[in-house]
Scaffold this active site. Structure first.
Site, PDB file in Angstrom:
ATOM      1  CG  LEU A 134      11.151  18.956  -4.362  1.00  0.00           C
ATOM      2  CD1 LEU A 134      11.330  19.695  -5.681  1.00  0.00           C
ATOM      3  CD2 LEU A 134      12.523  18.478  -3.850  1.00  0.00           C
TER       4      LEU A 134
ATOM      5  CD  GLU B 263       0.304   1.048   3.114  1.00  0.00           C
ATOM      6  OE1 GLU B 263      -0.086   2.141   2.664  1.00  0.00           O
ATOM      7  OE2 GLU B 263       1.192   0.933   3.975  1.00  0.00           O
TER       8      GLU B 263
ATOM      9  CB  CYS C  45       6.159   4.738   6.621  1.00  0.00           C
ATOM     10  SG  CYS C  45       4.506   4.239   7.078  1.00  0.00           S
TER      11      CYS C  45
ATOM     12  CG  ASN D  30       7.776   4.436   1.917  1.00  0.00           C
ATOM     13  OD1 ASN D  30       6.997   5.030   1.187  1.00  0.00           O
ATOM     14  ND2 ASN D  30       7.390   3.784   2.993  1.00  0.00           N
TER      15      ASN D  30
ATOM     16  NE  ARG E 187       3.267   5.008  14.955  1.00  0.00           N
ATOM     17  CZ  ARG E 187       2.661   4.050  14.262  1.00  0.00           C
ATOM     18  NH1 ARG E 187       3.153   2.834  14.253  1.00  0.00           N
ATOM     19  NH2 ARG E 187       1.572   4.313  13.568  1.00  0.00           N
TER      20      ARG E 187
ATOM     21  N   GLY F 213      11.865  21.321   5.766  1.00  0.00           N
ATOM     22  CA  GLY F 213      11.289  21.358   7.105  1.00  0.00           C
ATOM     23  C   GLY F 213      12.235  20.788   8.132  1.00  0.00           C
TER      24      GLY F 213
ATOM     25  CE  LYS G 166       0.855  12.202   7.173  1.00  0.00           C
ATOM     26  NZ  LYS G 166       0.793  11.685   5.830  1.00  0.00           N
TER      27      LYS G 166
END
Ligand code: UGA
Length: 436
Positions: free
Chosen positions: A252, A150, A262, A210, A330, A255, A323
């Site tokens: 992009l 997924e 993940c 990822n 986590r 931060g 976020k």
């Protein structure tokens, strides 16, 4: 189709509810009796926009049920494995004990032509091991093992599930392909790309995707550091780069470093797989190390904004989740940032719209507040650590009136320097010249 989902965690619950919404009959099985009882009462254990309504509608229409026992496995055309694969303590390899335990448990119950599908993020070769277990336990049966990773994001999971960029199906077996095509039929009808690859390839696609996204973020974060030194603006650099179709503008945003359940875990697990096979993935190795250091280093930005010291000062941190639109803390950058500020002698007040309960065990000495303005009371600086929508339109005059000093450190670049200047704030962002 009859679908069983083993694991009603993030992936299992979202996938199960969406499959039911496609019209399939889905049973989600979880060992956690409290969770199952709560789901049966219509309570959703995770924060995910839209999920509650989706679950409720499909339970009402009797397409979605929850159970602790492995009921219904024998009737299932496909059994999805969506249990957790956390980092194994000590070595960072993905811990596959829950996956294998689930496979052993379902093996004797499966119909002789069932398709077993891994949705959990699992290292290359896990499908082979699952097949081995099933062969041993069910030599009589024609069971197929498929990898179907997924790609959904927390906070946008339903949208991502129903409008994915692609569906990856890893199997060489024609019958298993047909079953998966039928399960994803509503998306398939919309001409969505389904790519059929080998099982090992599918397993690797997930990790590679990822790791690449994590690399993109880390790349722009380092460019942001350079922007600060040379007087350039990283947001404009990112825009100028992203308009090139070969690069693309997404992921992009500079931060405080990537977090979540993940990217950090998967980058390490990919490195472990590579090491086991004698391959050096130096870029991914560097990405993981740079990102790790970056989070705590964000405290230095706050120190600089407060003229070299935070000792005895009060800092308000807005945002504790990794976020927005999730309650997940986590690997959130806010955590090492806050502990670093506390180590340097600051008092930290904090507010998050959804993540405070999760943060409390990790950050026990923080003063938790029930709004951004309460957190800002008496603060020498406000640090914006997560770009929650409600932090994008703060009443700057009100904020300033309750603070001890007019300093904002915006680690998500959600304000413009000129509006902060007009509001008489000293403003520091990421990868842009600050305004005093
Ligand atoms: C990520 C992937 O985006 C999904 O495709 C994948 O399915 C999922 O992991 C998974 O493996 O299950 P998620 O962890 O929910 O999804 O979060 P993202 O939206 O990807 O954000 C990850 C982190 O990167 C956040 O801390 C975010 O703030 C940060 N980020 C993201 C940036 O710092 N800059 C960006 O431009 C984008």
């Amino acid at each position: 189709m009859r679908v069983t989902m083993i694991g009603a965690g993030y992936v299992g619950l979202v996938s199960g509810a969406c499959f039911a919404d496609f019209g399939h009959h889905v049973t989600c099985i979880d060992k956690d009796a409290q969770k199952v009882a709560a789901l049966n009462r219509g309570e959703i254990p995770i924060f995910e926009p839209g999920l509650s309504d989706l679950v409720e509608a499909n339970v009402r229409q009797e397409r979605l049920t929850f159970a602790i026992e492995t009921t219904g496995v024998g009737e299932a055309d496909a059994v999805f494995i969506a249990v957790g694969t956390p980092s194994r303590r000590g070595d960072g390899h993905a811990d596959l004990s829950f996956v294998y335990a689930a496979v052993r448990e379902i093996a004797p119950l499966l119909s002789s032509t069932a398709v077993v599908v891994t949705k959990s993020t699992v290292p290359v070769g896990t499908g082979d091991e699952i097949e081995h277990i099933l062969r041993e336990k069910r030599p009589d049966a024609d069971l197929q093992v498929v990898s179907n990773p997924e790609f959904l994001r927390e906070g946008a999971a339903i949208q991502d599930f129903k409008h994915p960029d692609r569906i990856v199906v890893g199997t060489d077996d024609a019958r298993a392909r047909t079953v998966l095509a039928e399960i994803y039929r509503p998306l398939y009808l919309n001409a969505l790309p389904i790519i059929y690859v080998s099982r090992r390839t599918a397993e690797l696609i997930k990790y590679a995707a990822n790791a690449f996204l994590a690399t993109k973020i880390t790349f722009i974060n380092e460019i942001a550091d350079l922007c600060e030194q040379v007087g350039a603006d990283v947001q404009e650099v990112a825009r100028g780069m992203g308009l090139d179709n070969r690069i693309g503008g997404k992921f992009l945003h500079a931060g405080p470093g990537f977090g979540g359940s993940c990217f950090p875990k998967d980058a390490i697990a990919l490195l472990k797989t590579a090491q086991d096979h004698g391959v050096a993935l130096r870029i991914v190795e560097t990405v993981a190390a740079v990102n790790d250091q970056r989070k705590r280093a964000m405290a230095r930005k706050v120190v600089a904004a407060l003229d070299g010291s935070v000792r005895g000062k009060t800092i308000a941190v807005l945002g504790l989740t990794f976020k927005p639109n999730t309650d997940d803390t986590r690997d959130s950058p806010s955590i090492p940032l806050i502990t670093a500020l506390q180590d340097l002698g600051a008092t930290v007040r904090a507010y998050d719209p959804a993540g405070m309960e999760q943060a409390k065990p990790k950050l026990e000495t923080v003063i938790y507040c029930n709004s951004a303005y309460v957190a800002a009371e008496g603060a020498d600086a406000v640090v914006i650590a997560t770009e929650w929508e409600q932090f994008r339109a703060l009443d700057l005059a009100r904020l300033k009136s309750v603070m001890a000093g007019p300093v904002i450190v915006d680690l998500r670049n959600i304000y413009r320097a000129d509006e902060m200047k007009r509001a008489n704030f000293r403003y520091f962002a990421v990868g842009q010249p600050g305004v005093e």
